[in-house]
Design a protein around this motif. Structure first.
Motif, PDB file in Angstrom:
ATOM      1  N   UNK A 166       0.876  -1.218  -0.025  1.00 27.77           N
ATOM      2  CA  UNK A 166       0.000   0.013  -0.106  1.00 27.77           C
ATOM      3  C   UNK A 166       1.040   1.195   0.007  1.00 27.77           C
ATOM      4  N   UNK A 167       0.546   2.400  -0.513  1.00 25.39           N
ATOM      5  CA  UNK A 167       1.083   3.692  -0.700  1.00 25.39           C
ATOM      6  C   UNK A 167       0.153   4.808  -0.643  1.00 25.39           C
ATOM      7  N   UNK A 168       0.439   5.544   0.564  1.00 29.78           N
ATOM      8  CA  UNK A 168      -0.416   6.964   0.600  1.00 29.78           C
ATOM      9  C   UNK A 168       0.592   8.040  -0.130  1.00 29.78           C
ATOM     10  N   UNK A 169      -0.550   8.866  -0.981  1.00 35.07           N
ATOM     11  CA  UNK A 169       0.398   9.667  -1.346  1.00 35.07           C
ATOM     12  C   UNK A 169      -0.729  11.136  -1.725  1.00 35.07           C
ATOM     13  N   UNK A 170      -0.240  12.360  -2.031  1.00 37.32           N
ATOM     14  CA  UNK A 170      -0.852  13.424  -2.441  1.00 37.32           C
ATOM     15  C   UNK A 170      -1.213  13.495  -4.032  1.00 37.32           C
ATOM     16  N   UNK A 171      -2.296  13.351  -4.288  1.00 39.59           N
ATOM     17  CA  UNK A 171      -2.660  13.365  -5.864  1.00 39.59           C
ATOM     18  C   UNK A 171      -2.145  14.688  -6.522  1.00 39.59           C
ATOM     19  N   UNK A 172      -1.385  14.568  -7.377  1.00 35.27           N
ATOM     20  CA  UNK A 172      -0.694  15.897  -7.854  1.00 35.27           C
ATOM     21  C   UNK A 172      -1.792  16.677  -8.759  1.00 35.27           C
ATOM     22  N   UNK A 173      -2.666  15.975  -9.199  1.00 34.71           N
ATOM     23  CA  UNK A 173      -3.882  16.566 -10.086  1.00 34.71           C
ATOM     24  C   UNK A 173      -4.892  17.248  -9.268  1.00 34.71           C
ATOM     25  N   UNK A 174      -5.338  16.709  -8.067  1.00 31.56           N
ATOM     26  CA  UNK A 174      -6.339  17.092  -7.184  1.00 31.56           C
ATOM     27  C   UNK A 174      -5.963  17.795  -5.749  1.00 31.56           C
ATOM     28  N   UNK A 175      -4.704  17.338  -5.394  1.00 33.39           N
ATOM     29  CA  UNK A 175      -4.166  17.948  -3.978  1.00 33.39           C
ATOM     30  C   UNK A 175      -4.690  17.133  -2.968  1.00 33.39           C
ATOM     31  N   UNK A 176      -5.583  15.988  -3.241  1.00 34.18           N
ATOM     32  CA  UNK A 176      -6.234  15.245  -1.968  1.00 34.18           C
ATOM     33  C   UNK A 176      -5.270  14.079  -1.922  1.00 34.18           C
ATOM     34  N   UNK A 177      -5.334  13.675  -0.500  1.00 36.77           N
ATOM     35  CA  UNK A 177      -4.546  12.493  -0.191  1.00 36.77           C
ATOM     36  C   UNK A 177      -5.308  11.284  -0.878  1.00 36.77           C
ATOM     37  N   UNK A 178      -4.520  10.495  -1.516  1.00 38.02           N
ATOM     38  CA  UNK A 178      -5.113   9.143  -2.110  1.00 38.02           C
ATOM     39  C   UNK A 178      -4.199   7.914  -1.674  1.00 38.02           C
ATOM     40  N   UNK A 179      -4.594   6.842  -1.856  1.00 39.26           N
ATOM     41  CA  UNK A 179      -4.093   5.545  -1.581  1.00 39.26           C
ATOM     42  C   UNK A 179      -3.834   4.438  -2.585  1.00 39.26           C
ATOM     43  N   UNK A 180      -2.854   3.938  -2.962  1.00 38.38           N
ATOM     44  CA  UNK A 180      -3.067   2.848  -3.947  1.00 38.38           C
ATOM     45  C   UNK A 180      -2.544   1.807  -3.054  1.00 38.38           C
ATOM     46  N   UNK A 181      -3.132   0.550  -3.595  1.00 39.27           N
ATOM     47  CA  UNK A 181      -2.975  -0.711  -2.911  1.00 39.27           C
ATOM     48  C   UNK A 181      -2.886  -2.089  -3.829  1.00 39.27           C
ATOM     49  N   UNK A 182      -2.237  -2.732  -3.573  1.00 41.94           N
ATOM     50  CA  UNK A 182      -2.360  -4.399  -4.092  1.00 41.94           C
ATOM     51  C   UNK A 182      -3.332  -5.073  -3.810  1.00 41.94           C
ATOM     52  N   UNK A 183      -4.222  -5.581  -4.459  1.00 40.40           N
ATOM     53  CA  UNK A 183      -5.348  -6.230  -4.208  1.00 40.40           C
ATOM     54  C   UNK A 183      -5.028  -7.643  -4.250  1.00 40.40           C
ATOM     55  N   UNK A 184      -5.907  -8.642  -3.511  1.00 38.91           N
ATOM     56  CA  UNK A 184      -5.847 -10.210  -3.441  1.00 38.91           C
ATOM     57  C   UNK A 184      -5.661 -10.680  -4.813  1.00 38.91           C
ATOM     58  N   UNK A 185      -6.335 -10.030  -5.630  1.00 37.29           N
ATOM     59  CA  UNK A 185      -6.553 -10.614  -7.200  1.00 37.29           C
ATOM     60  C   UNK A 185      -5.183 -10.369  -8.119  1.00 37.29           C
TER      61      UNK A 185
END
Length: 195
Positions: A166-185
């Motif tokens: 998992x990784x939390x980041x600030x979306x450079x397009x919107x300025x909002x905190x986002x999260x990307x993560x690896x799903x079980x599939x």
């Protein structure tokens, strides 16, 4: 690049240390203008060797590779190939990342905590009116981390290179905190509260 080669309860020969240092220098010169440091750790598990490679390739860019085999040399080759495969996939974006660093804002400072799991038999979901700090009272580890301003593609690249879930980041397009993560599939999930 500073390279540290160590063994956990394993004696390493000088020939292996030299081979690892030479090959890590080759990987670094092939894919990076300059990498800061690398740590290569060998250990023995049952009847095979494991090798864990961690490379700090620049500000905010970590790479991780693992390998296991019957001997230490082959375990290192597996881990190095793991890193090289990821770098081949993201080569252009890694180089663009280094060029763009001067124009980016500094990442936000944050703290990352690892909490001890509740005692056996305790219900993880029920806190019985207790706060999270009371339910999970023991902090096992606390590290400094950064929340970078990235595009979604850059965040997925960093997460994949560092072999994180998992990784939390600030979306450079919107300025909002986002999260990307690896799903079980095996796919990548993206949480964007700004949508």
């Amino acid at each position: 690049m500073q390279i540290t080669v160590s063994g956990k309860q394993v004696d390493l020969s000088d020939a292996l240390r030299i081979r690892v240092s030479t090959q890590m220098d080759t990987i670094a010169s092939k894919y990076f203008d300059h990498a800061l440091e690398a740590s290569v750790t060998f250990s023995r598990a049952r009847s095979f060797f494991t090798c864990d490679i961690n490379v700090h390739a620049g500000r905010g860019l970590q790479l991780r590779g693992e390998g296991e085999a019957a001997d230490a040399n082959t375990a290192f080759d597996d881990a190095a190939e793991h890193i090289a495969k990821r770098l081949r996939r993201y080569r252009r974006r890694v180089n663009d990342h280094h060029r763009d660093l001067a124009q980016r804002d500094r990442p936000e400072a944050a703290r990352q905590y690892i909490l001890q799991e509740a005692p056996n038999g305790a219900d993880h979901g029920a806190t019985d009116g207790r706060t999270l700090d009371e339910a999970y009272a023991t902090v096992v580890a606390e590290t400094q981390t950064e929340i970078a301003s990235l595009s979604v593609g850059e965040a997925v690249m960093r997460m994949d290179l560092a072999d994180q879930m998992v990784m939390m980041f600030r979306n450079s397009a919107s300025g909002v905190l986002n999260v990307v993560y690896r799903r079980d599939d095996g796919h990548i999930g993206w949480i964007d509260p700004g949508s």
